[in-house]
Write a protein that holds these residues in place. Structure first.
Motif, PDB file in Angstrom:
ATOM      1  N   GLY A  48     -25.897 -31.851  39.935  1.00  0.00           N
ATOM      2  CA  GLY A  48     -24.881 -31.079  39.219  1.00  0.00           C
ATOM      3  C   GLY A  48     -23.629 -30.869  40.051  1.00  0.00           C
ATOM      4  O   GLY A  48     -22.507 -31.010  39.555  1.00  0.00           O
ATOM      5  N   VAL A  49     -23.814 -30.529  41.308  1.00  0.00           N
ATOM      6  CA  VAL A  49     -22.673 -30.331  42.209  1.00  0.00           C
ATOM      7  C   VAL A  49     -21.920 -31.637  42.395  1.00  0.00           C
ATOM      8  O   VAL A  49     -20.682 -31.667  42.385  1.00  0.00           O
ATOM      9  CB  VAL A  49     -23.137 -29.749  43.566  1.00  0.00           C
ATOM     10  N   LEU A  50     -22.644 -32.739  42.547  1.00  0.00           N
ATOM     11  CA  LEU A  50     -22.013 -34.046  42.709  1.00  0.00           C
ATOM     12  C   LEU A  50     -21.229 -34.425  41.453  1.00  0.00           C
ATOM     13  O   LEU A  50     -20.091 -34.911  41.552  1.00  0.00           O
ATOM     14  CB  LEU A  50     -23.070 -35.109  43.023  1.00  0.00           C
ATOM     15  N   THR A  51     -21.792 -34.176  40.290  1.00  0.00           N
ATOM     16  CA  THR A  51     -21.090 -34.461  39.040  1.00  0.00           C
ATOM     17  C   THR A  51     -19.833 -33.621  38.929  1.00  0.00           C
ATOM     18  O   THR A  51     -18.770 -34.114  38.533  1.00  0.00           O
ATOM     19  CB  THR A  51     -22.019 -34.188  37.842  1.00  0.00           C
ATOM     20  N   LEU A  52     -19.921 -32.356  39.259  1.00  0.00           N
ATOM     21  CA  LEU A  52     -18.761 -31.476  39.228  1.00  0.00           C
ATOM     22  C   LEU A  52     -17.681 -31.952  40.196  1.00  0.00           C
ATOM     23  O   LEU A  52     -16.492 -31.989  39.856  1.00  0.00           O
ATOM     24  CB  LEU A  52     -19.179 -30.041  39.565  1.00  0.00           C
ATOM     25  N   LEU A  53     -18.073 -32.351  41.375  1.00  0.00           N
ATOM     26  CA  LEU A  53     -17.130 -32.840  42.379  1.00  0.00           C
ATOM     27  C   LEU A  53     -16.419 -34.098  41.890  1.00  0.00           C
ATOM     28  O   LEU A  53     -15.191 -34.217  42.027  1.00  0.00           O
ATOM     29  CB  LEU A  53     -17.860 -33.102  43.702  1.00  0.00           C
ATOM     30  N   ILE A  54     -17.159 -35.021  41.313  1.00  0.00           N
ATOM     31  CA  ILE A  54     -16.550 -36.254  40.792  1.00  0.00           C
ATOM     32  C   ILE A  54     -15.586 -35.919  39.655  1.00  0.00           C
ATOM     33  O   ILE A  54     -14.501 -36.496  39.560  1.00  0.00           O
ATOM     34  CB  ILE A  54     -17.639 -37.242  40.338  1.00  0.00           C
ATOM     35  N   GLY A  55     -15.957 -34.972  38.804  1.00  0.00           N
ATOM     36  CA  GLY A  55     -15.069 -34.562  37.717  1.00  0.00           C
ATOM     37  C   GLY A  55     -13.776 -33.955  38.220  1.00  0.00           C
ATOM     38  O   GLY A  55     -12.695 -34.246  37.702  1.00  0.00           O
ATOM     39  N   VAL A  56     -13.862 -33.117  39.228  1.00  0.00           N
ATOM     40  CA  VAL A  56     -12.657 -32.482  39.789  1.00  0.00           C
ATOM     41  C   VAL A  56     -11.759 -33.529  40.431  1.00  0.00           C
ATOM     42  O   VAL A  56     -10.534 -33.526  40.237  1.00  0.00           O
ATOM     43  CB  VAL A  56     -13.052 -31.378  40.801  1.00  0.00           C
ATOM     44  N   ILE A  57     -12.346 -34.443  41.174  1.00  0.00           N
ATOM     45  CA  ILE A  57     -11.551 -35.509  41.805  1.00  0.00           C
ATOM     46  C   ILE A  57     -10.880 -36.359  40.729  1.00  0.00           C
ATOM     47  O   ILE A  57      -9.695 -36.701  40.835  1.00  0.00           O
ATOM     48  CB  ILE A  57     -12.432 -36.365  42.735  1.00  0.00           C
ATOM     49  N   GLY A  58     -11.616 -36.701  39.682  1.00  0.00           N
ATOM     50  CA  GLY A  58     -11.034 -37.482  38.590  1.00  0.00           C
ATOM     51  C   GLY A  58      -9.894 -36.755  37.912  1.00  0.00           C
ATOM     52  O   GLY A  58      -8.860 -37.358  37.590  1.00  0.00           O
ATOM     53  N   PHE A  59     -10.046 -35.459  37.683  1.00  0.00           N
ATOM     54  CA  PHE A  59      -8.985 -34.665  37.057  1.00  0.00           C
ATOM     55  C   PHE A  59      -7.707 -34.713  37.889  1.00  0.00           C
ATOM     56  O   PHE A  59      -6.613 -34.939  37.359  1.00  0.00           O
ATOM     57  CB  PHE A  59      -9.452 -33.214  36.890  1.00  0.00           C
ATOM     58  N   PHE A  60      -7.824 -34.501  39.188  1.00  0.00           N
ATOM     59  CA  PHE A  60      -6.630 -34.494  40.027  1.00  0.00           C
ATOM     60  C   PHE A  60      -6.002 -35.876  40.142  1.00  0.00           C
ATOM     61  O   PHE A  60      -4.775 -36.009  40.215  1.00  0.00           O
ATOM     62  CB  PHE A  60      -6.943 -33.909  41.417  1.00  0.00           C
ATOM     63  N   LEU A  61      -6.814 -36.928  40.144  1.00  0.00           N
ATOM     64  CA  LEU A  61      -6.252 -38.279  40.174  1.00  0.00           C
ATOM     65  C   LEU A  61      -5.467 -38.566  38.901  1.00  0.00           C
ATOM     66  O   LEU A  61      -4.359 -39.106  38.953  1.00  0.00           O
ATOM     67  CB  LEU A  61      -7.357 -39.317  40.353  1.00  0.00           C
ATOM     68  N   VAL A  62      -6.026 -38.228  37.755  1.00  0.00           N
ATOM     69  CA  VAL A  62      -5.329 -38.462  36.492  1.00  0.00           C
ATOM     70  C   VAL A  62      -4.030 -37.676  36.443  1.00  0.00           C
ATOM     71  O   VAL A  62      -2.988 -38.197  36.033  1.00  0.00           O
ATOM     72  CB  VAL A  62      -6.255 -38.097  35.302  1.00  0.00           C
ATOM     73  N   ARG A  63      -4.063 -36.428  36.874  1.00  0.00           N
ATOM     74  CA  ARG A  63      -2.856 -35.600  36.869  1.00  0.00           C
ATOM     75  C   ARG A  63      -1.790 -36.194  37.787  1.00  0.00           C
ATOM     76  O   ARG A  63      -0.611 -36.251  37.436  1.00  0.00           O
ATOM     77  CB  ARG A  63      -3.196 -34.179  37.308  1.00  0.00           C
ATOM     78  N   THR A  64      -2.196 -36.662  38.956  1.00  0.00           N
ATOM     79  CA  THR A  64      -1.242 -37.252  39.903  1.00  0.00           C
ATOM     80  C   THR A  64      -0.609 -38.507  39.322  1.00  0.00           C
ATOM     81  O   THR A  64       0.610 -38.703  39.427  1.00  0.00           O
ATOM     82  CB  THR A  64      -1.962 -37.584  41.227  1.00  0.00           C
ATOM     83  N   PHE A  65      -1.420 -39.358  38.682  1.00  0.00           N
ATOM     84  CA  PHE A  65      -0.866 -40.577  38.101  1.00  0.00           C
ATOM     85  C   PHE A  65       0.092 -40.264  36.947  1.00  0.00           C
ATOM     86  O   PHE A  65       1.111 -40.936  36.788  1.00  0.00           O
ATOM     87  CB  PHE A  65      -1.978 -41.511  37.627  1.00  0.00           C
ATOM     88  N   ARG A  66      -0.202 -39.241  36.160  1.00  0.00           N
ATOM     89  CA  ARG A  66       0.714 -38.862  35.080  1.00  0.00           C
ATOM     90  C   ARG A  66       2.038 -38.365  35.644  1.00  0.00           C
ATOM     91  O   ARG A  66       3.103 -38.677  35.113  1.00  0.00           O
ATOM     92  CB  ARG A  66       0.086 -37.773  34.214  1.00  0.00           C
TER      93      ARG A  66
END
Length: 123
Positions: free
Chosen positions: A42-60
């Motif tokens: 669960g923690v690993l999934t949450l961490l991957i989700g947070v990293i993905g969110f920030f990457l998408v925001r940065t690319f936008r």
């Protein structure tokens, strides 16, 4: 100890949900191992989700910055082309103006030819 617990879970086919004795005479619940594994996943999934969110925001944000630069460049090109169009309108004839002037010139030439024909008949 953690490694020994997983070795015991995966290599021992008789895993029970109860106290399991490990080599160092410590007790560990097999059901707790599943809970720990669930928490880690669960923690690993949450961490991957947070990293993905920030990457998408940065690319936008980068896309928006690039779009703004492209817009400024396009705006400058439009202004330059508008100036060129104004200059062309001021310095060049339209198609209708050309045909009108050509017709006037042809009429003058026809009049001159008529005058020359009249003069040559009179001689």
């Amino acid at each position: 100890m953690f490694l020994e617990m997983f070795e015991h879970m995966f290599y021992n086919k008789n895993v029970r949900f109860g106290p399991v004795k490990i080599k160092e005479r410590r007790y560990f619940m097999a059901a707790d191992a599943a809970a720990v594994l669930s928490v880690y996943s669960g923690v690993l999934t949450l961490l991957i989700g947070v990293i993905g969110f920030f990457l998408v925001r940065t690319f936008r944000e980068l896309d928006n910055k690039i779009s703004a630069k492209e817009f400024e460049t396009a705006q400058k090109d439009i202004e330059k082309n508008t100036d060129d169009i104004r200059r062309i309108k001021d310095n060049y004839l339209t198609k209708d103006d050309f045909f009108r002037e050509q017709t006037k010139t042809e009429k003058k030439l026809d009049d001159m030819l008529k005058i020359l024909m009249d003069l040559s008949k009179g001689i």
